[in-house]
Design a protein around this motif. Structure first.
Motif, PDB file in Angstrom:
ATOM      1  N   PRO A   1       0.775  -1.243   0.000  1.00  0.00           N
ATOM      2  CA  PRO A   1       0.000   0.000   0.000  1.00  0.00           C
ATOM      3  C   PRO A   1       0.805   1.291   0.000  1.00  0.00           C
ATOM      4  N   TYR A   2       1.997   1.299   0.600  1.00  0.00           N
ATOM      5  CA  TYR A   2       2.718   2.560   0.762  1.00  0.00           C
ATOM      6  C   TYR A   2       4.076   2.593   0.053  1.00  0.00           C
ATOM      7  N   SER A   3       4.343   1.610  -0.778  1.00  0.00           N
ATOM      8  CA  SER A   3       5.587   1.611  -1.549  1.00  0.00           C
ATOM      9  C   SER A   3       5.453   2.544  -2.745  1.00  0.00           C
ATOM     10  N   SER A   4       6.553   2.794  -3.444  1.00  0.00           N
ATOM     11  CA  SER A   4       6.502   3.647  -4.630  1.00  0.00           C
ATOM     12  C   SER A   4       5.696   2.960  -5.728  1.00  0.00           C
ATOM     13  N   SER A   5       5.190   3.734  -6.670  1.00  0.00           N
ATOM     14  CA  SER A   5       4.404   3.156  -7.760  1.00  0.00           C
ATOM     15  C   SER A   5       5.280   2.233  -8.594  1.00  0.00           C
ATOM     16  N   TYR A   6       4.660   1.257  -9.212  1.00  0.00           N
ATOM     17  CA  TYR A   6       5.408   0.321 -10.052  1.00  0.00           C
ATOM     18  C   TYR A   6       6.160   1.059 -11.157  1.00  0.00           C
ATOM     19  N   GLU A   7       5.483   1.993 -11.798  1.00  0.00           N
ATOM     20  CA  GLU A   7       6.088   2.710 -12.926  1.00  0.00           C
ATOM     21  C   GLU A   7       7.292   3.535 -12.482  1.00  0.00           C
ATOM     22  N   THR A   8       7.133   4.258 -11.366  1.00  0.00           N
ATOM     23  CA  THR A   8       8.237   5.081 -10.855  1.00  0.00           C
ATOM     24  C   THR A   8       9.421   4.212 -10.462  1.00  0.00           C
ATOM     25  N   ARG A   9       9.122   3.078  -9.854  1.00  0.00           N
ATOM     26  CA  ARG A   9      10.160   2.137  -9.428  1.00  0.00           C
ATOM     27  C   ARG A   9      10.980   1.651 -10.620  1.00  0.00           C
TER      28      ARG A   9
END
Length: 280
Positions: A162-170
């Motif tokens: 829930p609070y990790s960075s977005s997949y795309e940004t990662r």
């Protein structure tokens, strides 16, 4: 940020593809619900009280002092040091949409200090890599930078990361390092079944996103731990063995076709002991 002190920092890990490791933070703001093995261990040893306490990370304030003492002692035994198996070295703050500054600064200083003694570092994050790492005068070109990516489904992310960075940004932060000629890798584990993520059968979409990475580690989700963690009724997905064998085969074929090193983790179908030393 709250801080704690420790008596030691560097230690030899039992993780199958690891060597030595450091955990210079207790807790993780990402609050993953796979379940998080690190959080369960932290509760077991009394380092945290509960999930909310886990999401309030604490820095090891004497980490650099400990390194100064421990590097000379262990240097000749170390092949590489991994950051981190029990926390996230570039932890993301979802509320402020940034890497947590104090954690970033300490992590960069640790990487720099290890590199100064010729010790290479492998890193794994669900956060975002800072541009500082592009400075190859400060950081070794032999370091290997990785992200965890088990889905591209935002509904799945909202429930389990829930609070990790977005997949795309990662992915984009890792791609920037790869374009600069740095070594990159991806951990695709714990990988969900279609019961948890309806898109899970289409791992090709994830693989195409990370085609630039030089190494991939793949592993299944441990359903027994999921049951114990959140009280699910089923102990396994009905076709889990067949599913994970088919997905592992796709990973292997993709890696062979694209000249990518891979490791299928122990306990996952098609695992191979010969590949466990992927960072050696």
């Amino acid at each position: 940020m709250e801080c704690i002190a420790r008596k030691s920092l560097l230690y030899k890990t039992k993780v199958e593809y690891g060597d030595w490791t450091i955990n210079h933070i207790v807790g993780c703001k990402h609050g993953c619900r796979f379940p998080c093995y690190a959080m369960m261990m932290a509760r077991k040893f009394g380092w945290i009280k509960d999930y909310e306490d886990w999401r309030k990370p604490k820095l090891v304030k004497n980490a650099l002092d400990l390194l100064e003492k421990e590097i000379p002692k262990y240097k000749n035994q170390i092949d590489f040091v991994h950051l981190c198996f029990m926390t996230d070295p570039f932890m993301y703050d979802a509320e402020k949409d940034r890497i947590i500054p104090d954690i970033k600064d300490l992590t960069l200083k640790i990487i720099e200090r290890l590199n100064r003694d010729g010790i290479r570092v492998t890193i794994l994050t669900k956060g975002i890599y800072p541009d500082d790492l592009l400075n190859t005068q400060r950081f070794s070109k032999n370091n290997e930078y990785g992200i965890t990516l088990v889905s591209l489904n935002n509904n799945f992310k909202e429930q389990y990361e829930p609070y990790s960075s977005s997949y795309e940004t990662r992915v984009e932060s890792l791609k920037k390092l790869a374009k600069a000629g740095l070594k990159t890798w991806v951990s695709i584990e714990p990988y969900p079944t279609p019961e948890l993520d309806p898109d899970a059968a289409q791992i090709e979409k994830i693989l195409e996103k990370i085609h630039f990475a030089k190494k991939i580690i793949f592993g299944k989700l441990n359903y027994n731990k999921l049951v114990n963690y959140c009280g699910r009724n089923s102990h396994n997905w009905k076709n889990s063995q067949e599913f994970y064998e088919a997905i592992a085969r796709k990973v292997i074929d993709f890696c062979n076709t694209n000249n990518i090193q891979y490791h299928i983790k122990a306990g996952t179908p098609l695992s191979n002991e010969d590949h466990r030393n992927i960072f050696k």
